[in-house]
Design a protein around this motif. Structure first.
Motif, PDB file in Angstrom:
ATOM      1  N   THR A  78       0.826  -1.208   0.000  1.00 22.22           N
ATOM      2  CA  THR A  78       0.000   0.000   0.000  1.00 22.22           C
ATOM      3  C   THR A  78       0.862   1.261   0.000  1.00 22.22           C
ATOM      4  N   THR A  79       1.927   1.252   0.808  1.00 20.85           N
ATOM      5  CA  THR A  79       2.840   2.400   0.858  1.00 20.85           C
ATOM      6  C   THR A  79       3.515   2.619  -0.493  1.00 20.85           C
ATOM      7  N   TYR A  80       3.971   1.540  -1.107  1.00 22.57           N
ATOM      8  CA  TYR A  80       4.642   1.656  -2.408  1.00 22.57           C
ATOM      9  C   TYR A  80       3.686   2.213  -3.451  1.00 22.57           C
ATOM     10  N   VAL A  81       2.458   1.702  -3.467  1.00 27.21           N
ATOM     11  CA  VAL A  81       1.458   2.161  -4.442  1.00 27.21           C
ATOM     12  C   VAL A  81       1.198   3.651  -4.269  1.00 27.21           C
ATOM     13  N   SER A  82       1.054   4.103  -3.026  1.00 27.53           N
ATOM     14  CA  SER A  82       0.779   5.516  -2.765  1.00 27.53           C
ATOM     15  C   SER A  82       1.964   6.400  -3.123  1.00 27.53           C
ATOM     16  N   ASP A  83       3.155   5.977  -2.742  1.00 30.59           N
ATOM     17  CA  ASP A  83       4.355   6.782  -2.990  1.00 30.59           C
ATOM     18  C   ASP A  83       4.662   6.928  -4.470  1.00 30.59           C
ATOM     19  N   ASN A  84       4.213   5.973  -5.291  1.00 29.74           N
ATOM     20  CA  ASN A  84       4.546   5.978  -6.712  1.00 29.74           C
ATOM     21  C   ASN A  84       3.346   6.225  -7.627  1.00 29.74           C
ATOM     22  N   ASP A  85       2.256   6.735  -7.054  1.00 34.53           N
ATOM     23  CA  ASP A  85       1.063   7.078  -7.848  1.00 34.53           C
ATOM     24  C   ASP A  85       0.548   5.895  -8.648  1.00 34.53           C
ATOM     25  N   LEU A  86       0.438   4.737  -8.001  1.00 33.82           N
ATOM     26  CA  LEU A  86      -0.023   3.533  -8.693  1.00 33.82           C
ATOM     27  C   LEU A  86      -1.433   3.126  -8.256  1.00 33.82           C
ATOM     28  N   GLN A  87      -2.173   4.071  -7.692  1.00 31.04           N
ATOM     29  CA  GLN A  87      -3.539   3.763  -7.291  1.00 31.04           C
ATOM     30  C   GLN A  87      -4.378   3.401  -8.525  1.00 31.04           C
ATOM     31  N   ASP A  88      -5.434   2.634  -8.296  1.00 29.40           N
ATOM     32  CA  ASP A  88      -6.367   2.239  -9.369  1.00 29.40           C
ATOM     33  C   ASP A  88      -5.672   1.441 -10.462  1.00 29.40           C
ATOM     34  N   LEU A  89      -4.644   0.699 -10.081  1.00 30.58           N
ATOM     35  CA  LEU A  89      -3.910  -0.114 -11.057  1.00 30.58           C
ATOM     36  C   LEU A  89      -4.784  -1.282 -11.495  1.00 30.58           C
ATOM     37  N   PRO A  90      -5.068  -1.431 -12.780  1.00 28.61           N
ATOM     38  CA  PRO A  90      -5.939  -2.511 -13.237  1.00 28.61           C
ATOM     39  C   PRO A  90      -5.214  -3.857 -13.182  1.00 28.61           C
ATOM     40  N   LEU A  91      -5.982  -4.907 -13.031  1.00 29.76           N
ATOM     41  CA  LEU A  91      -5.393  -6.242 -13.008  1.00 29.76           C
ATOM     42  C   LEU A  91      -4.919  -6.666 -14.386  1.00 29.76           C
ATOM     43  N   GLY A  92      -5.649  -6.278 -15.405  1.00 31.69           N
ATOM     44  CA  GLY A  92      -5.299  -6.673 -16.766  1.00 31.69           C
ATOM     45  C   GLY A  92      -4.883  -5.499 -17.610  1.00 31.69           C
TER      46      GLY A  92
END
Length: 585
Positions: free
Chosen positions: A544-558
């Motif tokens: 969760t921290t990595y996703v937030s720090d690198n603007d990777l929110q809402d990353l699709p599965l496919g």
């Protein structure tokens, strides 16, 4: 100045190896490429003039007052790019080459030596990146017509393996230096061709070998003048005048040459050589700084005029540069360590000159190695890093007007009476020169269009996501892997043919890029980002921290949600850059 009797290439090269001819310290380094050597040797074999040479007869009394160098024989771009300092016996005079060093060194390498330069795209620290090659002549055929160099003879620099014949085949590649071992130009040549299984159906192979023999051992193409004055000022004037053509003598070359004779306790050339090599490959560093950068820093630290002009190379200035050399050397080593710690290397540092003011700041404030890691200096290093990164991202900062820019930065550092890197004051001085570090909204849009491997891409990502430990190696990485974006794979993934261009047009742009550690990048390979994130982190909190720090929110599965994710992340990156760069503030 008297014109001398011409000699053969063999004669003058033999004299060079007997130390009868040396290079004065005012000579530049060897700068010719393999293609230039091939072209010169082709001219020699055709019997074309290869230009006159200018030599300086130095008597025994004068020889002790100067520094001389041997000729380079085995050139290696990384390990042996420079000639060694020569030892002149007490009481002996020598003959120094004032004009013709590049041509004579080229002939020496072609006949006696070898050439090893870095393979394209190979890493500097790769032991296999510098294959050793010698010059060979193809005995069985001439060069192809209309070749780029205009060669008649097929002369190539080859490794021993490349020149070796296949089993039971003609041994066509003749190393040109072996011509010195032929006993004569008749029976010995005939025997050599038979040994190589080269038939005598026509005379062409024999003619090529004879042309080589004649050009090196019989013809006398080396015409030279001999200057006998012992007046050093006159010799320097002659040297500058005759070196106004060819590969132009740069002011930095002249500065280094003059410093060599004017420093009292240190050898300027040796000091600069060693420092350049240490800056570029010491420890984990991989840079490509030139001696120009080192000399510019030396002038800046010494507090003298920064311009590379002959009028600036006074004895007084050179003594100041020598006196400040220990500070210059230490500051440059720390400055490159800082850049390395910020994640920069030869491929991501887009302007080498940025190291000059960093080194000056360190030298001026007397900062030691402790500054590189001290927790007390962490905030100052962050200010320094942000200034470096912004100056590399902004176009036109480190181009024209460099001397004026560096002078104003030096003044700003000198006049600042508060501790720490005076970023604000420096930016004010830069703005007065039209080199502002302020960004407009349109420039933010331009940064978001940066591409994978681009000159400013690493700097932009490093500024956007500063929480990485750049003491480790980081790579630019595609979030959605490029390997998944072929037309066929996109169709197989259910992407409409009409939408394929929307996908492929975005794959290499900044919103699909991140900085990823070398090991992690290898492990990720062609995985989709959702799959990689699931396996890369030990806990959900870390993920969760990595996703937030690198603007990777809402990353699709496919892959089908790529375009929407790209545009959403682009918006977040624009907002982040606007805040960091003060746009709209």
């Amino acid at each position: 100045m008297a014109f001398q009797t011409p000699v053969t290439a063999e004669d003058i090269l033999r004299a060079i190896h007997q130390k009868q001819y040396l290079l004065p310290a005012i000579q530049r380094e060897f700068v010719w490429s393999p293609d230039q050597i091939r072209r010169l040797f082709d001219s020699l074999m055709r019997g074309y003039p290869i230009g006159s040479f200018l030599l300086w007869k130095v008597d025994a009394a004068s020889a002790t007052a100067y520094t001389f160098y041997d000729f380079l024989t085995d050139y290696h771009e990384r390990d042996n790019p420079y000639a060694n300092k020569a030892t002149v016996p007490t009481g002996s005079g020598i003959t120094a080459v004032l004009d013709g060093q590049q041509r004579l060194t080229a002939l020496n390498i072609a006949i006696y030596g070898s050439h090893a330069e870095k393979r394209k795209h190979a890493w500097w620290n790769n032991p296999d990146a510098f294959p050793r090659k010698r010059l060979y002549l193809n005995l069985t055929q001439d060069a192809v017509e209309n070749n780029d160099l205009g060669l008649r003879y097929d002369l190539r620099f080859l490794t021993e393996k490349e020149a070796a014949p296949e089993a039971d085949s003609t041994d066509r590649w003749y190393r040109v230096g072996d011509v010195l071992t032929l006993e004569n130009s008749g029976p010995a040549m005939y025997a050599e061709l038979l040994r190589r299984k080269i038939g005598m159906e026509n005379a062409e192979p024999y003619q090529r070998l004879y042309d080589l023999f004649r050009s090196v051992r019989e013809q006398k193409p080396v015409n030279y003048y001999l200057e006998g004055t012992q007046d050093a000022d006159k010799v320097l004037d002659i040297f500058v005048r005759v070196n106004s053509g060819g590969t132009t003598l740069s002011y930095s070359d002249l500065l280094l040459s003059m410093a060599t004779n004017q420093w009292q306790h240190l050898d300027a050339r040796e000091e600069v050589r060693k420092l350049v090599q240490e800056l570029n490959s010491g420890g984990s560093r991989i840079f490509s700084f030139s001696k120009d950068v080192v000399l510019k820093t030396a002038l800046m630290v010494a507090g003298v005029d920064l311009r590379f002009q002959v009028s600036n190379f006074t004895q007084t200035n050179m003594r100041k540069v020598e006196s400040a050399w220990p500070d210059t050397r230490g500051a440059l080593l720390r400055a490159t360590a800082i850049l390395n710690g910020f994640g920069f290397n030869e491929r991501t540092l887009t302007a080498a000159s940025v190291v000059v003011p960093i080194a000056y700041y360190l030298a001026r404030r007397g900062l030691t190695d402790n500054y590189l890691t001290s927790g007390a200096d962490a905030k100052d290093r962050l200010v320094l890093r942000q200034w470096i990164t912004r100056s590399l991202m902004k176009r036109g900062i480190w181009g024209s007007g460099l001397d004026t820019l560096l002078s104003r930065i030096r003044d700003a550092i000198d006049e600042e009476d508060t501790p720490g890197f005076p970023g604000a004051r420096i930016e004010k001085e830069m703005g007065a020169l039209g080199k502002t570090l302020s960004f407009e909204a349109t420039e933010i849009d331009d940064l978001l269009e940066l591409k994978y491997g681009g000159q400013r891409t690493f700097a932009a990502l490093a500024l956007l996501y500063p929480g990485l430990d750049f003491a480790k190696q980081f790579h630019e990485d595609h979030i959605f892997p490029r390997a998944r974006f072929t037309a066929k794979k996109l169709r197989d993934a259910g992407i409409s043919p009409d939408a394929i261009d929307d996908y492929t047009a975005r794959i290499d742009l900044l919103p699909n890029l991140q900085l990823l550690g070398g090991v992690a990048n290898v492990e990720k390979q062609a995985k989709l980002p959702g799959d990689w994130l699931t396996s890369a982190f030990a806990s959900e909190a870390e993920k969760t921290t990595y996703v937030s720090d690198n603007d990777l929110q809402d990353l699709p599965l496919g892959i089908e949600g790529f375009v929407e994710f790209f545009e959403t992340r682009k918006t977040r990156m624009r907002e982040r850059l606007s805040v960091i760069l003060g746009v709209g503030a």
